[in-house]
Design a protein around this motif. Structure first.
Motif, mmCIF file in Angstrom:
data_model
loop_
_atom_site.group_PDB
_atom_site.id
_atom_site.type_symbol
_atom_site.label_atom_id
_atom_site.label_comp_id
_atom_site.label_asym_id
_atom_site.label_seq_id
_atom_site.Cartn_x
_atom_site.Cartn_y
_atom_site.Cartn_z
ATOM 1 N N LEU A 224 0.854 -1.178 0.000
ATOM 2 C CA LEU A 224 0.000 0.000 0.000
ATOM 3 C C LEU A 224 0.894 1.233 0.000
ATOM 4 O O LEU A 224 1.839 1.327 0.786
ATOM 5 C CB LEU A 224 -0.900 0.015 1.240
ATOM 6 C CG LEU A 224 -1.801 -1.204 1.452
ATOM 7 C CD1 LEU A 224 -2.591 -1.050 2.760
ATOM 8 C CD2 LEU A 224 -2.744 -1.410 0.285
ATOM 9 N N GLY A 225 0.596 2.176 -0.878
ATOM 10 C CA GLY A 225 1.371 3.401 -0.937
ATOM 11 C C GLY A 225 0.647 4.559 -0.270
ATOM 12 O O GLY A 225 -0.567 4.706 -0.415
ATOM 13 N N TYR A 226 1.397 5.372 0.456
ATOM 14 C CA TYR A 226 0.831 6.548 1.131
ATOM 15 C C TYR A 226 1.809 7.682 0.892
ATOM 16 O O TYR A 226 2.905 7.708 1.438
ATOM 17 C CB TYR A 226 0.690 6.264 2.627
ATOM 18 C CG TYR A 226 -0.345 7.107 3.352
ATOM 19 C CD1 TYR A 226 -1.553 6.555 3.749
ATOM 20 C CD2 TYR A 226 -0.104 8.446 3.664
ATOM 21 C CE1 TYR A 226 -2.501 7.291 4.433
ATOM 22 C CE2 TYR A 226 -1.047 9.198 4.330
ATOM 23 C CZ TYR A 226 -2.239 8.615 4.721
ATOM 24 O OH TYR A 226 -3.200 9.355 5.393
ATOM 25 N N LEU A 227 1.432 8.643 0.036
ATOM 26 C CA LEU A 227 2.322 9.729 -0.356
ATOM 27 C C LEU A 227 1.700 11.053 0.045
ATOM 28 O O LEU A 227 0.714 11.502 -0.545
ATOM 29 C CB LEU A 227 2.559 9.680 -1.873
ATOM 30 C CG LEU A 227 3.510 10.724 -2.468
ATOM 31 C CD1 LEU A 227 4.871 10.672 -1.789
ATOM 32 C CD2 LEU A 227 3.661 10.502 -3.967
ATOM 33 N N ALA A 228 2.270 11.680 1.070
ATOM 34 C CA ALA A 228 1.721 12.947 1.570
ATOM 35 C C ALA A 228 2.743 13.599 2.484
ATOM 36 O O ALA A 228 3.535 12.914 3.150
ATOM 37 C CB ALA A 228 0.418 12.709 2.337
ATOM 38 N N ARG A 229 2.702 14.907 2.500
ATOM 39 C CA ARG A 229 3.529 15.657 3.454
ATOM 40 C C ARG A 229 3.079 15.277 4.864
ATOM 41 O O ARG A 229 1.880 15.159 5.141
ATOM 42 C CB ARG A 229 3.333 17.149 3.228
ATOM 43 C CG ARG A 229 4.211 18.007 4.123
ATOM 44 C CD ARG A 229 5.260 18.718 3.333
ATOM 45 N NE ARG A 229 5.972 19.670 4.163
ATOM 46 C CZ ARG A 229 7.249 19.536 4.513
ATOM 47 N NH1 ARG A 229 7.939 18.496 4.121
ATOM 48 N NH2 ARG A 229 7.852 20.456 5.238
ATOM 49 N N MET A 230 4.023 15.038 5.738
ATOM 50 C CA MET A 230 3.705 14.535 7.071
ATOM 51 C C MET A 230 3.300 15.680 7.988
ATOM 52 O O MET A 230 4.074 16.172 8.811
ATOM 53 C CB MET A 230 4.879 13.724 7.625
ATOM 54 C CG MET A 230 5.118 12.457 6.822
ATOM 55 S SD MET A 230 6.429 11.408 7.465
ATOM 56 C CE MET A 230 6.445 10.115 6.202
ATOM 57 N N VAL A 285 9.966 11.967 -2.340
ATOM 58 C CA VAL A 285 9.827 11.192 -3.568
ATOM 59 C C VAL A 285 10.072 12.098 -4.766
ATOM 60 O O VAL A 285 9.314 13.042 -5.013
ATOM 61 C CB VAL A 285 8.424 10.551 -3.648
ATOM 62 C CG1 VAL A 285 8.227 9.864 -4.999
ATOM 63 C CG2 VAL A 285 8.228 9.552 -2.504
ATOM 64 N N ASP A 286 11.113 11.807 -5.527
ATOM 65 C CA ASP A 286 11.397 12.551 -6.751
ATOM 66 C C ASP A 286 10.669 11.946 -7.952
ATOM 67 O O ASP A 286 10.174 12.666 -8.807
ATOM 68 C CB ASP A 286 12.903 12.564 -7.031
ATOM 69 C CG ASP A 286 13.680 13.405 -6.024
ATOM 70 O OD1 ASP A 286 13.187 14.492 -5.670
ATOM 71 O OD2 ASP A 286 14.760 12.970 -5.592
ATOM 72 N N ASP A 287 10.614 10.632 -8.011
ATOM 73 C CA ASP A 287 10.005 9.927 -9.136
ATOM 74 C C ASP A 287 8.681 9.319 -8.687
ATOM 75 O O ASP A 287 8.637 8.223 -8.124
ATOM 76 C CB ASP A 287 10.961 8.837 -9.636
ATOM 77 C CG ASP A 287 10.518 8.232 -10.963
ATOM 78 O OD1 ASP A 287 9.307 8.295 -11.271
ATOM 79 O OD2 ASP A 287 11.374 7.675 -11.675
ATOM 80 N N TRP A 292 4.752 4.755 -7.265
ATOM 81 C CA TRP A 292 3.486 4.035 -7.426
ATOM 82 C C TRP A 292 3.674 2.727 -8.175
ATOM 83 O O TRP A 292 2.876 1.798 -8.024
ATOM 84 C CB TRP A 292 2.460 4.923 -8.125
ATOM 85 C CG TRP A 292 2.000 6.062 -7.282
ATOM 86 C CD1 TRP A 292 2.117 7.388 -7.561
ATOM 87 C CD2 TRP A 292 1.365 5.983 -5.997
ATOM 88 N NE1 TRP A 292 1.604 8.144 -6.531
ATOM 89 C CE2 TRP A 292 1.129 7.305 -5.558
ATOM 90 C CE3 TRP A 292 0.977 4.923 -5.171
ATOM 91 C CZ2 TRP A 292 0.521 7.606 -4.335
ATOM 92 C CZ3 TRP A 292 0.376 5.211 -3.951
ATOM 93 C CH2 TRP A 292 0.159 6.536 -3.555
ATOM 94 N N GLY A 293 4.738 2.625 -8.966
ATOM 95 C CA GLY A 293 4.999 1.372 -9.662
ATOM 96 C C GLY A 293 5.256 0.214 -8.718
ATOM 97 O O GLY A 293 5.022 -0.944 -9.066
ATOM 98 N N LEU A 311 -3.517 11.227 -4.882
ATOM 99 C CA LEU A 311 -4.475 10.225 -5.343
ATOM 100 C C LEU A 311 -4.672 10.301 -6.850
ATOM 101 O O LEU A 311 -4.801 9.276 -7.528
ATOM 102 C CB LEU A 311 -5.819 10.412 -4.639
ATOM 103 C CG LEU A 311 -5.901 10.041 -3.152
ATOM 104 C CD1 LEU A 311 -7.329 10.181 -2.662
ATOM 105 C CD2 LEU A 311 -5.388 8.622 -2.908
ATOM 106 N N ILE A 312 -4.712 11.505 -7.392
ATOM 107 C CA ILE A 312 -4.899 11.666 -8.840
ATOM 108 C C ILE A 312 -3.728 11.053 -9.592
ATOM 109 O O ILE A 312 -3.903 10.327 -10.586
ATOM 110 C CB ILE A 312 -5.065 13.149 -9.199
ATOM 111 C CG1 ILE A 312 -6.297 13.737 -8.507
ATOM 112 C CG2 ILE A 312 -5.171 13.330 -10.704
ATOM 113 C CD1 ILE A 312 -6.374 15.253 -8.578
ATOM 114 N N GLU A 313 -2.505 11.311 -9.117
ATOM 115 C CA GLU A 313 -1.319 10.754 -9.766
ATOM 116 C C GLU A 313 -1.305 9.235 -9.685
ATOM 117 O O GLU A 313 -0.942 8.548 -10.653
ATOM 118 C CB GLU A 313 -0.066 11.345 -9.123
ATOM 119 C CG GLU A 313 0.126 12.830 -9.421
ATOM 120 C CD GLU A 313 1.148 13.493 -8.527
ATOM 121 O OE1 GLU A 313 1.594 14.595 -8.876
ATOM 122 O OE2 GLU A 313 1.505 12.914 -7.481
#
Length: 400
Positions: A224-230, A285-287, A292-293, A311-313
């Motif tokens: 599961l991926g979680y990408l957000a400013r903490m 995360v730069d890439d 998400w891959g 989420l859109i990305e």
């Protein structure tokens, strides 16, 4: 700096701007009608990597020199300079109004320098992004007789916990704008609630380049991926509480991408709940595509959101979504492409995560729908045209 005034060189003088405006009362000019590239000063608090900041940089990349003559002012220098370097690489002049340090000193220095910048460059439009830029720049620009636009990007924000006089001052600054842009219907409704007439609000969805859907990872371990400013409102601690109660025989882990002021507390929560082997902190995360891959699904459990770019990305790359039913999220996430949960129900969050982890067919079906939906709803061309068209409209309104 030399002012860009002509799109083509000819021997005939360009018609006065008022005459051109009369020819097109919608506020949108065709390239042959536009007698000049409008000078637009964008103002934002900083360029710390975040969804709204990246959207602004994308707009600058796609419009500077072709649709607008842009300049950017930031209240203070970001600690992470990646977006700052991008802005400079594309040739947009950038002014840092104050060094990092005490917030009150920063504000005073920025307020002192901004009038000088406005007087020296004399933009046709001042376009403020997010609350802190608006709080400082909108009143100063209006006093100097310059038209103001405001970009509303969320239904709430970190400022909301500050003293009420400060919050009301932000609302008052927003009401000085000739036009307000909102990145979702929920954000537009919040702008109206704050006292901005609905006739001055324009909804412009976030923009993302078209990409191919990526296949889900082949590994038996579900990631599961979680990408957000903490930050507190981004829901990381809600995620950890749900993971602590998650029961499934399927092997899983979580990749936490990003950084921020709450990282130490989140790391402590993970350790306290015995999740150290399950949760990986990947840092900035730069890439995004590579991040998400490696993931089978995208999760975001925020307290509030306008239109979450993470989420859109993820959806654009074919990842199914698990998100809280807040703000503008339900305008994008629905039963066809993800699972929506109540932000106050940790049990429901855990059940949604378990369902996503255990059902590969569900992930594939929702991920394919998420990709199609993202490609339709978040066109980069529509995004750029929307903001540039709003700038044109603001110019027309300012001359009436």
């Amino acid at each position: 700096m030399t002012r860009v005034r002509r799109i083509v060189v000819d021997l005939n003088p360009a018609p006065p701007i008022d005459k051109v405006a009369d020819q097109n009362r919608t506020g949108r000019f065709t390239p042959t009608e536009r007698p000049f590239l409008p000078r637009v000063l964008f103002v934002i608090g900083s360029l710390e990597p975040g969804g709204s900041e990246r959207q602004l940089v994308t707009l600058l990349e796609r419009s500077h020199g072709s649709r607008i003559d842009a300049r950017l002012a930031v209240l203070f220098q970001a600690a992470d300079v990646r977006l700052t370097e991008t802005v400079r690489d594309i040739g947009v002049p950038l002014t840092v109004l104050a060094p990092r340090g005490n917030a009150y000193v920063q504000g005073a220095m920025a307020a002192g320098r901004l009038p000088w910048l406005l007087h020296a460059w004399r933009p046709d439009v001042v376009y403020t992004w997010l609350e802190h830029g608006t709080f400082l720049a909108a009143p100063i620009a209006r006093v100097m007789g310059l038209p103001v636009m405001v970009a509303r990007r969320n239904v709430s924000g970190p400022y909301a916990t500050r003293p009420k006089p400060f919050v009301h001052a932000i609302f008052g600054a927003e009401r000085l704008a000739l036009l307000v842009t909102a990145n979702s219907k929920a954000v537009a409704a919040e702008a109206v609630r704050r006292g901005i007439p609905s006739g001055r609000v324009r909804v412009i969805a976030n923009g993302h380049p078209a990409v191919e859907k990526m296949p889900l990872p082949a590994s038996e371990t579900v990631v599961l991926g979680y990408l957000a400013r903490m930050r507190p409102e981004k829901g990381h601690r809600r995620l950890v509480r749900a993971l602590a109660t998650l029961e499934t025989r399927v092997d899983w882990r979580v990749n936490l991408g990003g950084d921020g002021p709450l990282r130490g507390e989140i790391e402590a929560d993970v350790k306290r709940h015995g999740l150290g082997d399950r949760v990986q902190f990947t840092g900035p995360v730069d890439d995004v595509a590579a991040f998400w891959g490696e993931c089978d699904a995208a999760v975001l459990l925020s307290d509030h959101e306008g239109s979450p770019n993470a989420l859109i990305e993820a959806a654009a790359l074919g990842r199914p979504l698990v998100a809280t039913r807040v703000g503008g999220v339900p305008e994008f996430v629905n039963a066809t492409n993800g699972l929506l949960v109540d932000p106050t129900d940790d049990t429901a969050v855990a059940l949604a995560l378990r369902r996503m982890i255990e059902d590969r067919e569900l992930r594939q079906r929702l991920g394919a729908a998420a990709h199609r939906h993202a490609m339709r709803q978040f066109s980069i061309e529509t995004f750029v045209e929307g903001h540039c068209g709003a700038i044109d409209e603001c110019l027309v309104l300012s001359r009436r």
